[in-house]
Design a protein around this motif. Structure first.
Motif, PDB file in Angstrom:
ATOM      1  N   UNK A  72       0.821  -1.198   0.000  1.00  0.00           N
ATOM      2  CA  UNK A  72       0.000   0.000   0.000  1.00  0.00           C
ATOM      3  C   UNK A  72       0.864   1.260   0.000  1.00  0.00           C
ATOM      4  N   UNK A  73       1.945   1.257   0.770  1.00  0.00           N
ATOM      5  CA  UNK A  73       2.840   2.412   0.806  1.00  0.00           C
ATOM      6  C   UNK A  73       3.512   2.617  -0.542  1.00  0.00           C
ATOM      7  N   UNK A  74       3.958   1.512  -1.174  1.00  0.00           N
ATOM      8  CA  UNK A  74       4.583   1.626  -2.494  1.00  0.00           C
ATOM      9  C   UNK A  74       3.592   2.136  -3.528  1.00  0.00           C
ATOM     10  N   UNK A  75       2.360   1.637  -3.446  1.00  0.00           N
ATOM     11  CA  UNK A  75       1.323   2.085  -4.376  1.00  0.00           C
ATOM     12  C   UNK A  75       1.016   3.567  -4.182  1.00  0.00           C
ATOM     13  N   UNK A  76       0.968   3.995  -2.924  1.00  0.00           N
ATOM     14  CA  UNK A  76       0.708   5.411  -2.642  1.00  0.00           C
ATOM     15  C   UNK A  76       1.825   6.287  -3.197  1.00  0.00           C
ATOM     16  N   UNK A  77       3.072   5.868  -2.979  1.00  0.00           N
ATOM     17  CA  UNK A  77       4.212   6.634  -3.502  1.00  0.00           C
ATOM     18  C   UNK A  77       4.176   6.684  -5.024  1.00  0.00           C
ATOM     19  N   UNK A  78       3.813   5.555  -5.658  1.00  0.00           N
ATOM     20  CA  UNK A  78       3.731   5.519  -7.117  1.00  0.00           C
ATOM     21  C   UNK A  78       2.629   6.438  -7.622  1.00  0.00           C
ATOM     22  N   UNK A  79       1.482   6.450  -6.923  1.00  0.00           N
ATOM     23  CA  UNK A  79       0.377   7.335  -7.310  1.00  0.00           C
ATOM     24  C   UNK A  79       0.782   8.806  -7.192  1.00  0.00           C
ATOM     25  N   UNK A  80       1.429   9.159  -6.089  1.00  0.00           N
ATOM     26  CA  UNK A  80       1.865  10.547  -5.884  1.00  0.00           C
ATOM     27  C   UNK A  80       2.876  10.938  -6.961  1.00  0.00           C
ATOM     28  N   UNK A  81       3.798  10.021  -7.267  1.00  0.00           N
ATOM     29  CA  UNK A  81       4.783  10.290  -8.316  1.00  0.00           C
ATOM     30  C   UNK A  81       4.106  10.506  -9.664  1.00  0.00           C
ATOM     31  N   UNK A  82       3.095   9.682  -9.969  1.00  0.00           N
ATOM     32  CA  UNK A  82       2.373   9.826 -11.232  1.00  0.00           C
ATOM     33  C   UNK A  82       1.655  11.170 -11.299  1.00  0.00           C
ATOM     34  N   UNK A  83       1.022  11.561 -10.202  1.00  0.00           N
ATOM     35  CA  UNK A  83       0.325  12.847 -10.168  1.00  0.00           C
ATOM     36  C   UNK A  83       1.305  13.992 -10.394  1.00  0.00           C
ATOM     37  N   UNK A  84       2.442  13.951  -9.705  1.00  0.00           N
ATOM     38  CA  UNK A  84       3.443  15.016  -9.853  1.00  0.00           C
ATOM     39  C   UNK A  84       4.013  15.044 -11.270  1.00  0.00           C
ATOM     40  N   UNK A  85       4.280  13.860 -11.840  1.00  0.00           N
ATOM     41  CA  UNK A  85       4.798  13.806 -13.204  1.00  0.00           C
ATOM     42  C   UNK A  85       3.768  14.335 -14.199  1.00  0.00           C
ATOM     43  N   UNK A  86       2.496  14.020 -13.962  1.00  0.00           N
ATOM     44  CA  UNK A  86       1.443  14.534 -14.837  1.00  0.00           C
ATOM     45  C   UNK A  86       1.353  16.050 -14.736  1.00  0.00           C
ATOM     46  N   UNK A 138      -5.919   6.540 -11.088  1.00  0.00           N
ATOM     47  CA  UNK A 138      -5.906   7.439  -9.930  1.00  0.00           C
ATOM     48  C   UNK A 138      -7.140   8.329  -9.945  1.00  0.00           C
ATOM     49  N   UNK A 139      -7.474   8.855 -11.105  1.00  0.00           N
ATOM     50  CA  UNK A 139      -8.660   9.708 -11.213  1.00  0.00           C
ATOM     51  C   UNK A 139      -9.932   8.918 -10.913  1.00  0.00           C
ATOM     52  N   UNK A 140      -9.997   7.686 -11.400  1.00  0.00           N
ATOM     53  CA  UNK A 140     -11.177   6.855 -11.137  1.00  0.00           C
ATOM     54  C   UNK A 140     -11.300   6.504  -9.658  1.00  0.00           C
ATOM     55  N   UNK A 141     -10.159   6.388  -8.964  1.00  0.00           N
ATOM     56  CA  UNK A 141     -10.193   6.019  -7.550  1.00  0.00           C
ATOM     57  C   UNK A 141     -10.855   7.091  -6.694  1.00  0.00           C
ATOM     58  N   UNK A 142     -10.866   8.336  -7.171  1.00  0.00           N
ATOM     59  CA  UNK A 142     -11.517   9.424  -6.426  1.00  0.00           C
ATOM     60  C   UNK A 142     -12.751   9.943  -7.182  1.00  0.00           C
ATOM     61  N   UNK A 143     -13.189   9.126  -8.175  1.00  0.00           N
ATOM     62  CA  UNK A 143     -14.413   9.436  -8.942  1.00  0.00           C
ATOM     63  C   UNK A 143     -14.316  10.787  -9.664  1.00  0.00           C
ATOM     64  N   UNK A 144     -13.110  11.096 -10.178  1.00  0.00           N
ATOM     65  CA  UNK A 144     -12.911  12.313 -10.967  1.00  0.00           C
ATOM     66  C   UNK A 144     -12.767  11.918 -12.435  1.00  0.00           C
TER      67      UNK A 144
END
Length: 282
Positions: A72-86, A138-144
């Motif tokens: 879960x921690x690795x997935x969270x870090x990967x999600x945050x990295x993807x958001x920042x890269x986007x 990531x967007x689907x996970x927060x219904x955006x």
């Protein structure tokens, strides 16, 4: 899903077994109802074996929980990295188009014939990679869901800008070649009516249409990229509020005018055509 289910069943079975042993130990009346040999076997053999298995099961459960936590921690870090890269990806595209409008287009907007005054624009985008598809999940996970359409529309419009720059550059080269072919060295020293006589109505109108379409697509791309960045920042605020995750924003306090819709040209297409023909007819 299968591992937690199996572990739950085994843990429940061992708990029941130990409860049964406790009942036998503290309720002699019940113990007397069972064969003494069976009771001895349960206490002396079943108890230690169950304790050993119980310890192994407890270790497996702890290991599973620890592993899931790390995943879960690795997935969270990967999600945050993807958001920042986007965000950086969109910001780079926005900055590039922002700079083009500021330096290549904005100085000519007040010119009567801005479709001629705007010079050639670099036609190779500096951002050639694509946005990370992980942003979709990531967007689907927060219904955006809307952010997905906006990001990919912004990407398409960004690339369309450079296709328009290329086409307009080609049209401008053809116009300049036509002017040069008749021995005119300084095209800027002639009026629209003079240029009408030199190159004709077709090239001037085509260059006008292509230039205005280029500006329109550029404005749409800038607006969509700004909206996409804002929506990505909303994902950060919604998914990681209180976690100290930074959102990237462009400082537009001193350059907001370059992101607003471009002012209309001096001539519309019919007005330009009428102006050119009026000069010819004297």
């Amino acid at each position: 899903m299968l591992f937690p289910l199996v572990m739950g069943v085994l843990i429940g079975a061992f708990l029941i077994f130990f409860v049964f042993l406790a009942v036998l130990a503290f309720a002699p009346d019940i113990a007397q109802m069972i064969n003494p040999s069976v009771v001895d076997i349960l206490k002396n053999v079943g108890g230690p074996v169950a304790a050993g298995f119980g310890g192994a099961i407890a270790g497996a459960v702890c290991s599973y929980v620890f592993q899931k936590k790390n995943e879960k921690e690795r997935e969270t870090k990967a999600d945050i990295s993807t958001i920042h890269k986007t965000s950086v990806h969109l910001l780079m595209q926005l900055n590039e188009l922002y700079s083009i409008k500021k330096h290549n287009i904005f100085p000519s907007l007040g010119h009567q014939a801005r479709f001629l005054d705007i010079s050639k624009i670099p036609s190779n985008p500096s951002v050639t990679d694509r946005v990370d598809p992980r942003i979709i999940d990531i967007a689907l996970s927060v219904k955006e869901v809307g952010v997905i359409d906006t990001i990919y529309l912004a990407e398409a419009r960004y690339r369309a800008c450079f296709e328009n720059f290329t086409n307009r550059n080609s049209s401008l080269d053809e116009y300049r070649a036509s002017v040069k072919a008749v021995g005119v060295c300084r095209e800027g020293g002639h009026s629209l009516h003079d240029l009408y006589e030199i190159v004709g109505e077709g090239q001037l109108i085509a260059l006008y249409v292509m230039t205005e379409q280029m500006i329109e697509v550029l404005d749409e791309a800038l607006q969509t990229l700004s909206e996409a960045m804002a929506l990505v920042n909303q994902i950060v605020d919604k998914k990681y509020k209180g976690f100290g995750v930074l959102s990237l924003k462009m400082d537009l306090n001193s350059g907001e005018e370059y992101l607003t819709k471009t002012v209309a040209p001096f001539f519309d297409i019919e007005g330009l055509r009428a102006y050119l023909r009026r000069g010819k007819n004297g």
